[in-house]
Design an enzyme around this catalytic site. Structure first.
Site, short mmCIF file in Angstrom:
data_model
loop_
_atom_site.label_atom_id
_atom_site.label_comp_id
_atom_site.label_asym_id
_atom_site.label_seq_id
_atom_site.Cartn_x
_atom_site.Cartn_y
_atom_site.Cartn_z
N HIS A 83 74.39 29.40 54.57
CA HIS A 83 76.01 29.52 54.66
C HIS A 83 76.53 30.77 55.38
O HIS A 83 77.66 30.84 55.60
CB HIS A 83 76.44 29.50 53.06
CG HIS A 83 76.28 30.63 52.28
ND1 HIS A 83 75.48 30.94 51.37
CD2 HIS A 83 77.13 31.71 52.23
CE1 HIS A 83 75.48 32.05 50.68
NE2 HIS A 83 76.53 32.62 51.31
N ASP A 219 68.76 27.83 50.95
CA ASP A 219 69.76 28.44 51.76
C ASP A 219 69.41 29.41 52.53
O ASP A 219 69.52 30.71 52.33
CB ASP A 219 70.98 29.06 50.78
CG ASP A 219 72.08 29.29 51.19
OD1 ASP A 219 72.39 29.26 52.40
OD2 ASP A 219 73.03 29.60 50.64
N SER A 645 75.35 37.77 49.81
CA SER A 645 74.78 36.71 50.43
C SER A 645 73.74 37.10 51.28
O SER A 645 74.09 37.85 52.63
CB SER A 645 75.87 35.64 50.98
OG SER A 645 76.41 35.01 49.78
#
Length: 728
Positions: A83, A219, A645
């Site tokens: 992402h 991810d 992230s």
């Protein structure tokens, strides 16, 4: 000097009960080191951060100034979240060559894809420059004067602090402006896409599973940093070569178990751990509900179109994910703050704080802090709500209005600096708007506009709604704007902006889309922003004093870390399950079996690639599986937030064991209040990453770049399981 002695004591006093925290890596010696060792760490603080020799910090760059990444090979191979690289993956995708749907793997370096504007920034060193930054501020009475002097001092530090010519100096505030740190950085500007799994792996579960545990999302995405022939930062060039890092992370194949030590290293964006209770009440009761409702409406409309049109799905994939991320986070945040009784706990803490104020004889300095907070937050409330409605509707979720706001800023530039500045900026805007219109559908945006402008009229404080909007028929207004405004196409905006400054402004004033935006923006600019900014400046000054008081008056064993501000931080904890509700317990590790249990053929969120199904059925996991299962994700007690992230999850010995990408929904309030009982960060198990790269994609050349280790056996292992001497 007393304050900084206290700061030292807060970092040096040995306490072993983990309570969260995001710590400056250059200040880990003392209490943090003792706690980390008690939790199982085998490293020293110098292994994590060292200026004179390579350390973990040299393998953890800031990814595009938003996410975190880590170098995992001596050839500059970079790992981050899917992402985090979503925009780059999308930019290379088309309907006929859809890397979002199908994935992408460069089988040699010549196939790696450049990404204009994408950067990776490394920390070279960190220094405390507080004394230099606050010099000359004691005698200044107004907050505005103090901030002006501080900014002048910061600029002087940035200009005069020693660095190499290819490096950059940055100064950041900590503890609400009670401490300032200098960061010397190197920014690499040639970062190429190397590999990405399809979204059915990299985004498995999509928005339904976002912020949720159990999680089964791979991810991750792979990039590579390129440098010039001297291994220094350079703009993209075919002559550039793979970057040779000062340090790269070895990768552990040993996996994780309950209570294993974990450390997450990265660039957390923003936390507000020291807000007063009245501020949290305003977030829970006023601001979050407005944000949630607006985004909920926009997302439902976009989702309906995306499910029925592949071209729109590609156009809106990145935008939808960006909007949905914080929409769901705010929902969980409100639920968590209420469930954990955070407001009541804050009020109890404030009562204790006031007792300390009284006991220390500091009533004159700190005695009115909490009452002043009450007054200011009551005063700012309507402006804060009006601001949120304008930002969410006009600058974030209705694209026509977002373009209109850019034009509004152009007009303001003309009024401030004249025609030449206007013309220069106009050309830049035209160039940047190409990308926006590439991923724009006026059909989708029209429906979003129709819904959100009605919400704006109803929900924003009445004094901040334009008279023309109050009197309008929303449906007729929508049809008029989307049939007549030039802002609905790139061709239209190009024609609108053609000509000299005066003729462009005249055309802008006649455009119905711009007319509405201008009416809204005039109110925001003239009535909301000045008052909001003035009150917020007072709140910021009060918060700084409150933070100073907390640091001075708290007991020596208190755990007081600076709020996140997108600077490099260490957070640590252990792999642990949790119990979010009565009679409910979640284990800390998920496996590929859970992917198959969620599998819905052809579903937008839960489809599974045929190749992955085949590998699962054959149990063909190679050296990456464990006891006949393929681990996918795990959770731990690390205190993380947005910006973490892509952060590496590191084991006790400094090896990579996972890739941070999310938090559990029940604990999303950790930006404001961290509860160790339910706050958990979510990570992709690094073995699942390797399994996808190797067994799914067949990109074994990338595995061969990496250093795979078994820390318990003290040997390194290559992809086929053969032992080889471990590199030191």
């Amino acid at each position: 000097m007393r304050l900084f002695k206290i700061l030292f004591l807060l970092v040096a006093f040995p306490v072993f009960a983990q309570q969260g925290g995001m710590w400056i890596p250059s200040l880990l010696e003392g209490m943090n080191e003792n706690e980390m060792t008690a939790l199982g760490m085998k490293m020293t603080p110098k292994d994590i951060y060292d200026v004179n020799t390579s350390s973990l910090k040299d393998a953890v760059p800031h990814f595009n100034n938003g996410c975190t990444s880590e170098v995992i090979s001596p050839k500059g191979l970079l790992l981050t979240n899917h992402h985090c690289g979503y925009g780059q993956i999308q930019s290379h995708s088309t309907v006929t060559n859809d890397y979002l749907a199908d994935g992408f793997w460069a089988m040699n370096q010549s196939e790696e894809l450049p990404n204009p504007g994408l950067v990776a920034t490394f920390i070279v060193r960190i220094e405390d420059v507080t004394t230099k930054v606050i010099e000359g501020t004691d005698g200044l009475s107004s907050e505005a004067e103090k901030q002006k002097k501080i900014q002048q001092n910061i600029q002087n530090v940035v200009l005069t602090a020693p660095k190499e010519k290819w490096q950059e100096n940055r100064v950041r505030a900590f503890y609400e402006g009670n401490q300032y740190m200098l960061f010397v950085v190197e920014t690499f500007k040639d970062v190429r896409l190397v590999g990405t799994p399809p979204s059915s792996i990299g985004k498995f579960g999509s928005d339904t599973d976002n912020w949720v545990w159990p999680r089964h999302t791979g991810d991750f995405a792979l990039f590579r940093i390129y440098a010039d022939k001297n291994n220094r930062p350079a703009e993209y060039s075919e002559d550039n070569v793979p970057y040779t890092p000062k340090h790269f992370l070895p990768i552990s194949l040993d996996g994780v178990a309950e209570n294993d030590f974990t450390m997450v290293f990265g660039y957390p964006g923003r936390t507000q751990e020291y807000l007063p209770a009245v501020a949290i009440e305003q977030i829970v009761n006023d601001l979050n509900p407005a944000r949630i409702a607006i985004r909920d409406a926009a997302l439902k409309i976009q989702d309906g179109f995306m499910r029925n049109d592949q071209a729109i799905k590609i156009q809106y994939a990145s935008k939808y994910a960006r909007i949905a991320n914080y929409w769901k986070k705010w929902i969980g945040e409100n639920l968590g703050l209420k469930k954990s009784n955070a407001i009541a706990i804050k009020k109890a803490d404030e009562a204790t704080f006031m007792k300390r104020v009284a006991a220390s004889g500091n009533q004159a300095t700190y005695g009115n802090l909490l009452n002043d907070f009450q007054t200011l937050y009551k005063e700012i409330a309507p402006y804060a709500v009006g601001r949120e409605y304008f930002m969410e509707v006009a600058t974030r979720n209705v694209e026509l209005l977002t373009v209109g706001y850019r034009l509004y800023q152009l007009e303001a530039l003309y009024n401030a600096r004249g025609a030449q500045s206007f013309m220069d900026r106009k050309e830049n805007q035209l160039s940047s708007l190409k990308g926006l219109y590439k991923d724009y559908s006026s059909t989708v945006d029209k429906e979003v506009f129709n819904e959100l402008i009605a919400m704006y009229r109803k929900g924003a404080p009445s004094q901040f709604v334009p008279a023309s909007l109050k009197a309008a028929d929303i449906s007729s207004l929508t049809n008029t704007i989307y049939s007549q405004s030039a802002l609905t196409t790139y061709e239209g905006i190009s024609n609108l902006l053609s000509g000299d400054a005066e003729s462009v402004l005249k055309k802008m004033q006649a455009d119905p889309g711009y007319q509405l935006l201008k009416a809204m923006a005039d109110i925001y600019t003239n009535d909301i922003a000045p008052k909001y900014d003035a009150i917020n400046l007072e709140i910021s000054a009060l918060q700084r004093t409150y933070m100073k008081a907390i640091l001075e008056l708290s007991p020596k064993e208190a755990r007081i870390f600076p709020d996140a501000n997108s600077t490099l931080r260490v957070t640590y904890g252990q792999v642990k399950g949790y119990s979010p509700a009565d009679a409910v317990y979640y284990h800390p590790v998920t496996t590929l079996e859970g992917v198959m249990q969620k599998y819905v053929p052809g579903d937008y969120e839960f489809d599974v690639p045929q190749r992955l199904i085949e590998l699962y059925n054959a149990k063909d996991y190679g050296v990456y599986g464990e006891n006949g299962e393929m681990p996918v994700c795990f959770i731990a007690t690390n205190h993380t937030t947005g910006g973490n992230s892509g952060s590496p999850a590191i084991d006790a010995n400094g090896n990579l064991i996972g890739l941070n990408f999310d938090r559990v929904w029940e604990g999303t309030m950790s930006d404001i209040y961290y509860d160790p009982e339910i706050c958990r960060n979510i990570m992709v198990d690094i073995r699942y990453v390797l399994f996808i790269v190797d067994k799914y994609a067949g990109a074994t050349h990338l595995i061969d770049e990496m250093k795979l280790v078994h820390p318990k056996k003290e040997v390194a292992t290559n992809a086929n399981g053969k032992s080889k001497k471990r590199k030191k």
